[in-house]
Scaffold this active site. Structure first.
Site, short mmCIF file in Angstrom:
data_model
loop_
_atom_site.label_atom_id
_atom_site.label_comp_id
_atom_site.label_asym_id
_atom_site.label_seq_id
_atom_site.Cartn_x
_atom_site.Cartn_y
_atom_site.Cartn_z
N CYS A 150 23.50 68.07 -54.12
CA CYS A 150 22.36 68.55 -53.33
C CYS A 150 21.11 68.85 -54.18
CB CYS A 150 22.76 69.78 -52.53
SG CYS A 150 23.71 70.98 -53.47
N GLN A 176 18.51 77.82 -56.00
CA GLN A 176 19.41 77.21 -55.04
C GLN A 176 20.02 78.23 -54.07
OE1 GLN A 176 20.84 74.12 -58.46
NE2 GLN A 176 22.11 74.17 -56.63
N GLY A 180 25.00 76.33 -50.78
CA GLY A 180 25.36 75.27 -51.71
C GLY A 180 26.69 75.51 -52.38
N GLU A 202 26.52 72.15 -62.42
CA GLU A 202 25.37 71.64 -61.65
C GLU A 202 24.33 70.96 -62.56
OE1 GLU A 202 25.77 72.22 -58.44
OE2 GLU A 202 23.81 72.07 -57.47
N HIS A 242 17.21 74.21 -51.18
CA HIS A 242 17.05 74.34 -52.63
C HIS A 242 15.59 74.05 -53.00
CE1 HIS A 242 21.27 74.70 -52.77
NE2 HIS A 242 21.62 73.54 -53.28
P1 NAP Z 1 33.71 74.66 -48.24
O1 NAP Z 1 32.81 75.37 -47.31
O2 NAP Z 1 34.56 75.48 -49.16
O3 NAP Z 1 34.68 73.70 -47.37
C1 NAP Z 1 35.77 73.01 -47.95
C2 NAP Z 1 36.51 72.18 -46.90
O4 NAP Z 1 37.63 71.51 -47.53
C3 NAP Z 1 37.12 73.01 -45.77
O5 NAP Z 1 37.16 72.22 -44.61
C4 NAP Z 1 38.55 73.29 -46.27
O6 NAP Z 1 39.47 73.52 -45.22
C5 NAP Z 1 38.87 71.94 -46.91
N1 NAP Z 1 39.92 72.05 -47.91
C6 NAP Z 1 40.07 73.01 -48.88
N2 NAP Z 1 41.20 72.79 -49.60
C7 NAP Z 1 41.78 71.69 -49.06
C8 NAP Z 1 42.98 70.99 -49.33
N3 NAP Z 1 43.83 71.35 -50.30
N4 NAP Z 1 43.28 69.89 -48.57
C9 NAP Z 1 42.46 69.50 -47.58
N5 NAP Z 1 41.31 70.15 -47.26
C10 NAP Z 1 40.97 71.22 -48.00
O7 NAP Z 1 32.93 73.65 -49.20
P2 NAP Z 1 31.55 72.83 -48.90
O8 NAP Z 1 30.37 73.58 -49.40
O9 NAP Z 1 31.59 72.34 -47.49
O10 NAP Z 1 31.68 71.62 -49.92
C11 NAP Z 1 32.51 70.50 -49.66
C12 NAP Z 1 32.24 69.42 -50.70
O11 NAP Z 1 30.88 68.98 -50.61
C13 NAP Z 1 32.43 69.90 -52.15
O12 NAP Z 1 32.98 68.86 -52.92
C14 NAP Z 1 31.01 70.24 -52.59
O13 NAP Z 1 30.85 70.15 -53.98
C15 NAP Z 1 30.22 69.13 -51.87
N6 NAP Z 1 28.80 69.47 -51.62
C16 NAP Z 1 28.43 70.64 -51.04
C17 NAP Z 1 27.07 70.89 -50.81
C18 NAP Z 1 26.58 72.16 -50.15
O14 NAP Z 1 25.35 72.34 -50.07
N7 NAP Z 1 27.45 73.06 -49.70
C19 NAP Z 1 26.12 69.95 -51.15
C20 NAP Z 1 26.53 68.75 -51.73
C21 NAP Z 1 27.87 68.53 -51.94
P3 NAP Z 1 39.88 75.04 -44.74
O15 NAP Z 1 38.77 75.53 -43.86
O16 NAP Z 1 41.14 74.84 -44.01
O17 NAP Z 1 40.03 75.87 -45.99
#
Ligand code: NAP
Length: 346
Positions: A150, A176, A180, A202, A242
């Site tokens: 991001c 940020q 994120g 990051e 961000h």
């Molecule tokens: P998050 O809010 O922690 O969500 C994680 C998701 O993955 C939830 O649906 C969780 O399910 C699931 N999960 C966790 N452990 C798992 C497992 N062992 N098997 C299958 N599913 C599992 O994280 P997020 O911010 O959405 O980020 C997700 C990805 O996108 C990451 O790789 C992050 O680096 C990337 N990303 C995020 C952003 C941002 O701005 N947030 C920007 C760019 C990229 P439960 O609800 O059941 O725990």
């Protein structure tokens, strides 16, 4: 034509954005959602602690959350959007591609692999050609396509406007938002009344992904942009969006007006979710913009904003901003999915 898609990690911060954005996109409909073992077997509306400003789309709310594994998914999904933690995605995404699925992923694993396209459709759509290389090398029927981090995607559209002036080096400092880090990423005790001058991994992502995105692809191999990029990443207590302060050394000596014009002229795409304007540029009369609260939702969260453009002795400095879970994550991946569909990869 409507494609049926799955969302992996659909209950998280990015996964919820996927569900919200896909609902608004006639090209796709959601046929399956997955999450961690804690959520498997629950209805999506029970598993997802929905935190967005819309209701959970009714049809998706009734879906049963599936295990994140090839054998748990229906065969008729044309495309998978992935927002899994990268430690989980590293194994699962390869298994899915091997099983024939095409995956458009947000997770950071494999973004720098030489045979994995890291794509922003408006900036480097031709890098999608790496899929041929990937399929040949890995023997996959499916494919893995990534969008950048991001913080990287916030800066790269503006940098792409500067390549015509000869980008020699880039220094960037970020402010940020907490979203994120995902839903369980930063506690209120850590971030309220505070700023944290470190976000693990990051800086390296900004420094390497930006050079891959702005690199050239000759049909077989990708060469990264030959420029030094140095980043300093900071977490601040905003919710979404961000903000970044960018300093670029250039070979040429453009005026601030020429830089503003170049940024404003970066073409947007013609995909269903492309914003009308890719980079919105504030003029000299608004040096205090962009700001997260005022500008993150520009273009439905898909437009990058830039301002404070000032010529320096070595080039130019400016500020830029994007919505991290829309342009920086789910929206970026959705656009890659639309590009895959338009170009006939799914
Ligand atoms: P998050 O809010 O922690 O969500 C994680 C998701 O993955 C939830 O649906 C969780 O399910 C699931 N999960 C966790 N452990 C798992 C497992 N062992 N098997 C299958 N599913 C599992 O994280 P997020 O911010 O959405 O980020 C997700 C990805 O996108 C990451 O790789 C992050 O680096 C990337 N990303 C995020 C952003 C941002 O701005 N947030 C920007 C760019 C990229 P439960 O609800 O059941 O725990």
């Amino acid at each position: 034509m409507t494609h049926t898609v799955g969302v992996l990690g659909a209950t998280g911060a990015v996964g919820q954005r996927f569900v919200q954005l896909i609902e608004r996109t006639p090209a796709f409909e959601i046929g399956a959602v997955t999450a961690s073992p804690d959520s498997v077997g629950k209805r999506y509306h029970e598993a997802a602690k929905w935190r967005l400003d819309t209701e959970i789309p009714e049809a998706v709310g009734e879906l049963t959350v599936r295990e994140t594994a090839p054998e748990a998914l229906p065969d008729d999904l044309d495309l998978l959007f992935s927002s899994l933690p990268s430690s989980v995605a590293a194994n699962v995404e390869s298994a899915l591609c091997e099983a024939g699925y095409v995956v458009s992923s947000n997770s950071s694993n494999d973004r720098l692999a030489p045979d994995v396209p890291l794509t922003i459709p408006e900036i480097n759509p031709e890098h999608l050609g790496l899929i041929e290389v990937q399929r040949e090398e890995r023997g996959w029927d499916g494919a893995l396509v990534k969008n950048p981090n991001c913080s990287t995607i916030t800066m790269v559209p503006t940098l792409s406007a500067l390549t015509q002036f000869g980008v020699e080096s880039v220094q960037v400092s970020t402010l940020q938002a907490v979203s994120g880090a995902g839903y369980s990423g930063v506690t209120s005790m850590e971030i309220i009344d505070n700023a944290v001058p470190h976000i693990g991994g990051e800086e390296d992502k900004m420094e390497t992904e930006s050079r891959k995105l702005l690199g050239s692809f000759d049909g077989g191999e990708l060469t990264r942009l030959d420029a030094d990029v140095a980043a300093s990443c900071n977490r601040i207590p905003t919710l979404d969006g961000h903000l970044e302060n960018v300093f670029v050394s250039l070979a040429d000596d453009p005026t601030a007006a020429e830089v503003r014009e170049a940024m404003a002229n970066v073409p947007s795409g013609d995909l269903p979710s492309s914003p009308e304007t890719l980079v919105h540029v504030f003029g000299e009369d608004a040096p205090e913009r962009p700001q997260p609260r005022m500008d993150r939702n520009r273009g439905g969260g898909m437009t990058v904003s830039a301002g404070g453009v000032t010529a320096t002795e070595t080039g130019v400095k400016y500020n830029c901003l994007a919505h991290n879970t829309i342009r920086g994550a789910a929206g970026a991946s959705l656009l890659n999915g639309e590009l895959l569909a338009t170009e006939g990869w799914i």
